[in-house]
Every structure is written in C-alpha cells, then in structure tokens.
Design a protein around this motif. Structure first.
Motif, mmCIF file in Angstrom:
data_model
loop_
_atom_site.group_PDB
_atom_site.id
_atom_site.type_symbol
_atom_site.label_atom_id
_atom_site.label_comp_id
_atom_site.label_asym_id
_atom_site.label_seq_id
_atom_site.Cartn_x
_atom_site.Cartn_y
_atom_site.Cartn_z
ATOM 1 N N LEU A 85 -52.595 -2.225 46.961
ATOM 2 C CA LEU A 85 -52.907 -1.292 45.866
ATOM 3 C C LEU A 85 -53.232 0.095 46.409
ATOM 4 N N LYS A 86 -53.983 0.145 47.499
ATOM 5 C CA LYS A 86 -54.302 1.436 48.102
ATOM 6 C C LYS A 86 -53.051 2.139 48.580
ATOM 7 N N TRP A 87 -52.141 1.389 49.219
ATOM 8 C CA TRP A 87 -50.910 1.998 49.727
ATOM 9 C C TRP A 87 -50.025 2.479 48.579
ATOM 10 N N VAL A 88 -49.905 1.673 47.528
ATOM 11 C CA VAL A 88 -49.046 2.049 46.402
ATOM 12 C C VAL A 88 -49.566 3.313 45.731
ATOM 13 N N THR A 89 -50.885 3.395 45.528
ATOM 14 C CA THR A 89 -51.435 4.597 44.891
ATOM 15 C C THR A 89 -51.256 5.843 45.764
ATOM 16 N N SER A 90 -51.140 5.653 47.079
ATOM 17 C CA SER A 90 -50.968 6.814 47.964
ATOM 18 C C SER A 90 -49.517 7.279 48.034
ATOM 19 N N VAL A 91 -48.558 6.375 47.822
ATOM 20 C CA VAL A 91 -47.150 6.762 47.943
ATOM 21 C C VAL A 91 -46.497 7.045 46.596
#
Length: 435
Positions: A85-91
């Motif tokens: 979730l953290k990675w998706v929100t950053s990309v």
C-alpha cells in the motif's frame, strides 16, 4: 490432503519470489526508492517460506511454540500488504484537478494505514493464543484454516487477518486500476498498472474465499465444494496473485532492459562508421591523445596488422561493455557528426545538389547522397588535397542529429552501410567524376 501438496504450491510461490528478491537487492541497496518494493517482496517471500512443512518444523523446534510458523506468516504477510500500500500510494499520482482524493486513497494514506496496520498486528497476535491448540511439529493435513474451522477464536484470528488482506488488496487494486485508466498512462506503465490491479484483485479473492469458508463453518453450514475446493482454490488464487503482482512490478524493469539493449546494439552498430570517420579526422574524438610514433616492436614491424588487432580488441571492448550506454551512444553520434562537419570543406561546391539529382535518376535512396559526400571528402583529405574555400554557411551540414538517440541511430546506420556499398558509390562516382 497430502503433505506434498501444500509444499508443492509453497515452492511454486517461493521460487520466483526469492529470485526477484535477489535480483532487486542491488537496486535496493543503491536507491531508497527501490527499497519499499524490495521489502514487500522480501516480506512476502518470508511469509510463503513459512508455509513449507520443514520450515514450520524448524520454527517449532527452535521456539517450542505451537503453530509459530502460522503466526509468523500472518504477521509478515500484514507487513507485506502494508508495504505494498505504501509503494502504490508513492507511485500512483494523486488528483491534480483540485478535487478531493477518493475515499480508498485517503484511508490508506500514511497515518490511517499505520494505525490500522499496528492495530491489526496487536489484535491478531493477542487472539492467536486463544485459537485451537495442537502440540508437536507439523503433521499431515496441517493447514491452519482447517484446524480452526468451527472454532470461534481461531476463526476470528484468521478472519481479521483476511479482512486486512482484502482491505489492502481492494484499495491497491482500485488505485492501480485508476492509474491504468488515466489518459496519461501508456505503454509499459499502463500494462504494469493493469497487471498490479488484476493481481491485487485475485489476492482479494484469496482472502474472500477463505473468510467465507470460516464463516460458513462457524454457522455450521456446508460450504460449496468443501475443504478440497477451498484448498485448491486458495493455492490457485495465491499463485495467480503473486504471479500477476510480480509481472506488473517488473514491466518497467523490462522496458529499461529493452532500452539498454537497444543502446548497446546502437553503440556497436555505429562503430564501423565511427571508425572510418574518426580515422580520417582523429581530432573529432574527445580526449584523443596526439598521434605519436609507435613504440612497440609489433607496431613498427607490422603496423597494418597491429592496427587490425587493436581495432578488433576495441570492438570486443564495446561489445562486452554495458556501462554508461546512453553517454557512450550520445558521444559516438556526436563524434560522427563532428567528423562529418570537419570533412565539410572537402566537399566541392554544388556537389550535394548534383549528387541528389543523380541519385534520384539512378533510383538510389536519399541516404546514399550523404554517404557519397562523406566518402568523397575522406578520399580528398587522405590524398592531401586542399579544402575548398567555401564559407560554412554556404552548404548545409552533411549529417545532423537531434536529441533522440535511437532516431539519430536509425538515420546514421543506412548512411554508414551505404558508404560500404561499392555498387552505389561507383555509380555515383562515374556520373560525378568531373566535379
């Protein structure tokens, strides 16, 4: 259920995950931006490794805790979902039209995501000791869900874990799907987001299937297909989820690899043309040391062979060197064009127009004209003929290139090949010999 079946499916997931973790490790060490996704795959890999029977036996022998592998799998799985979730929100970019972000994006922003994640870890860990207990190492038919089916606290422990999994997978799938539908998304980025969205949706199906089975057993109701259907369906959806997420996350990497291979091929394909021009105009090579008399005995006794050997070794060096490809390609193209610019004064006034007209009459392609001009200028320079007294602005440049390196390569390669075409060059020579 046999003891080999769960291990088979576990290894089917662990093998590609471990390969991806190892492959991404150098990038994770170098770049902080790559570490989040690496940690996601590393956590997911550890979670899947604990599904292997021998690993579960080892954890029981070391800790003495019943089902220690199951608790480890769930806690590390939560970390993997939170990291995803953290990675998706950053990309995935947010809205740029001034409107509020969708609810699912606001819910998984940094602060709410951390609160929900830590809350899930604490509650799931606290409930775990209340689940149905068994003693001893893992045995045949030891899938934790079938032991807890119908047991309230064990089912609650699993349902809370699957609820967090479904929540994270659905939010990530919706964000990736929205990014794939964005008109600005195209090519590999679009394919990557589509793969991730589908993979997360399949992951949500995994949690939904197992949660539905537990709820049905708590209500003492039959479940469609029974435990065998749940086992096979869980394994298939789990493998599908991991495979699609891996595919979606590696599409940009494959695009970069494809670009590197194109640049590597361009550097090597342009070498013959670069060698011919820079041998005629050594000053076009950046940082080229001044020419000096050969010092080795081999160079003095066999200068031609020495030159061929050096050229062969240099071409091998280009072929095996994969470093700084964009810089080397840009430099190679620039040096080719600079050499052509220094050869420009050796082209007779009006020769370009005559060569273009003649090439058209002979049915030769347009790039044969530039090849002929370069070839003629090299011959005049080697023959010691003086340059023509023509102002630089009177003639357009023989070669030009823009910022697109691959487009410049596609323009230069036919010219270099035409310079080596004796039929085309001799045809133009016969018609333009008097210029």
């Amino acid at each position: 259920m046999s003891s080999t079946s769960p291990d088979f499916f576990a290894w089917a997931v662990v093998a590609p995950l471990t390969a991806v973790v190892i492959w991404r490790t150098p990038a994770a060490i170098r770049s902080p931006q790559s570490r989040t996704l690496w940690l996601v795959f590393a956590a997911l890999d550890v979670s899947m490794i604990t599904k292997i029977g021998s690993v579960g036996d080892f954890l029981y022998d070391v800790t003495g805790i019943d089902d220690a592998a199951t608790l480890t799998k769930h806690l590390v799985g939560i970390i993997a979902v939170a990291g995803l979730l953290k990675w998706v929100t950053s990309v995935v970019p947010g809205r740029d039209d001034g409107q509020r972000e969708p609810t699912y994006r606001r819910v998984i922003s940094n602060r709410p995501r951390r609160i929900v994640t830590w809350g899930a870890i604490v509650v799931i860990t606290a409930i775990f000791p209340l689940s149905y207990r068994r003693t001893g190492p893992q045995v045949e038919d030891a899938d934790f869900i079938f032991q807890q089916a119908g047991h309230f606290w064990g089912s609650l422990h699993l349902i809370l874990f699957y609820a967090y999994l479904i929540f994270g997978m659905v939010c990530a799938s919706m964000m990736c799907s929205a990014a794939a539908r964005d008109p600005r998304a195209s090519g590999p980025v679009k394919v990557s987001m589509q793969g991730l969205a589908l993979g997360c949706a399949v992951g949500a199906c995994y949690g939904t299937l197992r949660s539905a089975f537990l709820l049905a057993r708590l209500a003492d109701k039959p479940f469609l297909g029974g435990g065998g259907f749940v086992d096979i369906g869980s394994n298939i959806t789990l493998i599908g989820c991991v495979a699609l997420v891996l595919m979606g996350s590696t599409v940009p990497a494959w695009e970069r690899m494809d670009a590197r291979m194109d640049a590597h091929a361009a550097v090597n394909d342009l070498r013959p043309m670069w060698v011919r021009l820079t041998q005629a105009v050594p000053g076009a090579v950046y940082g080229q040391p001044p020419a000096s008399a050969p010092t080795s005995r081999f160079a003095r006794r066999a200068p031609r062979l020495h030159s061929q050997v050096r050229g062969f070794l240099a071409s091998l060096g280009d072929f095996w060197n994969w470093r700084d490809l964009d810089y080397r390609l840009r430099r190679r193209i620039t040096e080719i064009c600079d050499a052509a610019l220094q050869l420009q004064p050796y082209v007779a006034p009006g020769m370009r127009e005559e060569a273009e007209r003649t090439a058209k009459e002979l049915g030769l392609p347009a790039h044969a004209v530039a090849a002929y001009l370069l070839r003629t200028a090299i011959h005049r320079l080697k023959a010691g003929d003086p340059p023509y007294d023509v102002p630089p602005e009177a003639e357009s440049a023989i070669l030009k290139h823009g910022d697109d390196l691959q487009a410049a390569t596609r323009e230069l390669l036919p010219i270099g090949k035409a310079m080596e075409n004796p039929v085309a060059m001799s045809s133009l020579d016969r018609r333009l010999a008097n210029l």
